[in-house]
Design an enzyme around this catalytic site. Structure first.
Site, PDB file in Angstrom:
ATOM      1  N   ASP A   1      -5.159  21.838  71.751  1.00 20.42           N
ATOM      2  CA  ASP A   1      -6.010  20.658  71.776  1.00 20.42           C
ATOM      3  C   ASP A   1      -6.228  20.264  70.310  1.00 20.42           C
ATOM      4  OD1 ASP A   1      -8.090  18.838  72.639  1.00 20.42           O
ATOM      5  OD2 ASP A   1      -9.522  20.341  71.932  1.00 20.42           O
TER       6      ASP A   1
ATOM      7  N   ASP B   1      -9.104  17.780  68.850  1.00 23.27           N
ATOM      8  CA  ASP B   1     -10.507  17.691  68.435  1.00 23.27           C
ATOM      9  C   ASP B   1     -11.252  18.965  68.819  1.00 23.27           C
ATOM     10  OD1 ASP B   1     -10.162  15.124  67.479  1.00 23.27           O
ATOM     11  OD2 ASP B   1     -10.703  14.178  69.354  1.00 23.27           O
TER      12      ASP B   1
HETATM   13  P1  B16 Z   1     -10.389   8.670  71.353  1.00 23.12           P
HETATM   14  P2  B16 Z   1      -9.138  16.124  72.423  1.00 23.12           P
HETATM   15  C1  B16 Z   1     -10.798  14.086  72.852  1.00 23.12           C
HETATM   16  O1  B16 Z   1      -9.843  14.731  72.089  1.00 23.12           O
HETATM   17  C2  B16 Z   1     -12.205  14.348  72.348  1.00 23.12           C
HETATM   18  O2  B16 Z   1     -12.562  15.706  72.553  1.00 23.12           O
HETATM   19  C3  B16 Z   1     -13.181  13.478  73.089  1.00 23.12           C
HETATM   20  O3  B16 Z   1     -14.493  13.698  72.603  1.00 23.12           O
HETATM   21  C4  B16 Z   1     -12.787  12.010  72.906  1.00 23.12           C
HETATM   22  O4  B16 Z   1     -13.668  11.158  73.638  1.00 23.12           O
HETATM   23  C5  B16 Z   1     -11.367  11.831  73.412  1.00 23.12           C
HETATM   24  O5  B16 Z   1     -10.504  12.694  72.710  1.00 23.12           O
HETATM   25  C6  B16 Z   1     -10.862  10.405  73.265  1.00 23.12           C
HETATM   26  O6  B16 Z   1     -10.709  10.134  71.914  1.00 23.12           O
HETATM   27  O7  B16 Z   1     -11.605   7.829  71.578  1.00 23.12           O
HETATM   28  O8  B16 Z   1     -10.080   8.930  69.900  1.00 23.12           O
HETATM   29  O9  B16 Z   1      -9.190   8.150  72.115  1.00 23.12           O
HETATM   30  O10 B16 Z   1     -10.251  17.130  72.452  1.00 23.12           O
HETATM   31  O11 B16 Z   1      -8.396  15.945  73.742  1.00 23.12           O
HETATM   32  O12 B16 Z   1      -8.202  16.300  71.257  1.00 23.12           O
HETATM   33 MG    MG Z   2     -11.257  19.271  72.120  1.00 27.63          MG
END
Ligand code: B16
Ligand code: MG
Length: 218
Positions: free
Chosen positions: A9, A11
């Protein structure tokens, strides 16, 4: 069975962008006069942008305040704040232990992939200067169903040409652990705070990632 691939993953695992997601949602929530705090932010980890906004609306009893188009516009506004904030990311923001762990995995012939539902994943990897460390990157542009659906982890296994049972997924969010398990992979959970489903390997931080220990779990 031997380990063929690690699927990370982004984030919360490769870097801590959760704080920028928090600040960007907080800015939007303040403008709209909505309540938003760190506890609500926890529920947004691994959740898609529009579903994150739905959770904030739900917590404020405001799900019917906006049309679908208005919700889209407001979620995009949050994204503009977020995009501006992440431009300050540098390789110093890679979480501890990640580079040596991936380097050792690659030196042992293990492929590495990224499974992030963030539409900003490529930009974040570029700013961290680690795009080249991955054999495959699956992001929101490639998958239709958000975590906890297994699609994103299965997409990585398929693209690399391995059975999911030969892969291990690394996640920091409840939705992500569910997605890994549904894909049929073993999971490593990094500081997963909401735990109705337990990761197979529980770690407090990325600095505890140990390639030899993890590969022996398969
Ligand atoms: P975006 P991951 C996720 O990333 C985040 O954990 C989540 O908090 C966020 O809302 C989502 O991506 C969408 O991100 O707005 O930048 O498209 O943990 O899957 O890397
Ligand atoms: Mg994450």
């Amino acid at each position: 069975m031997s380990l063929k691939a690690l699927v990370f993953d982004l984030d919360g695992v490769l870097t801590d962008t959760a704080k920028y997601h928090y600040l960007a949602w907080k800015k939007l929530a303040d403008e709209l006069g909505f309540y938003f705090d760190e506890d609500i932010n926890e529920l947004l980890k691994g959740v898609s942008r529009i579903n994150s906004f739905e959770i904030i609306l739900e917590k404020n009893n405001a799900t019917t305040n906006f049309s679908a188009t208005e919700k889209e516009v407001l979620a995009n506004k949050k994204n503009e704040y977020y995009k501006e904030m992440i431009e300050q990311l540098t390789p110093n923001d890679i979480l501890p232990g990640i580079v040596p762990f991936i380097t050792e995995a690659r030196n042992n012939g293990v492929k590495c992939a990224v499974a992030s539902i963030s539409k900003n994943a490529s930009r974040v990897l570029e700013l961290l200067e680690i795009s080249d460390m991955f054999d495959y990157i699956a992001d929101a542009a490639l998958v239709k169903k958000p975590k906890p659906d297994p699609e994103i982890f299965l997409t990585c296994a398929n693209a690399l040409g391995f059975d999911p049972a030969e892969c291990i997924g690394v996640e920091d969010a409840q939705a992500g652990i569910e997605s890994i398990h549904a894909a049929g992979m073993l999971s490593v959970g990094i500081n997963v705070t909401v735990t109705s489903i337990m990761p197979d390997i529980v770690l407090k931080s990325t600095s505890e990632l140990d390639f030899n220990k993890i590969k022996n779990q398969l």
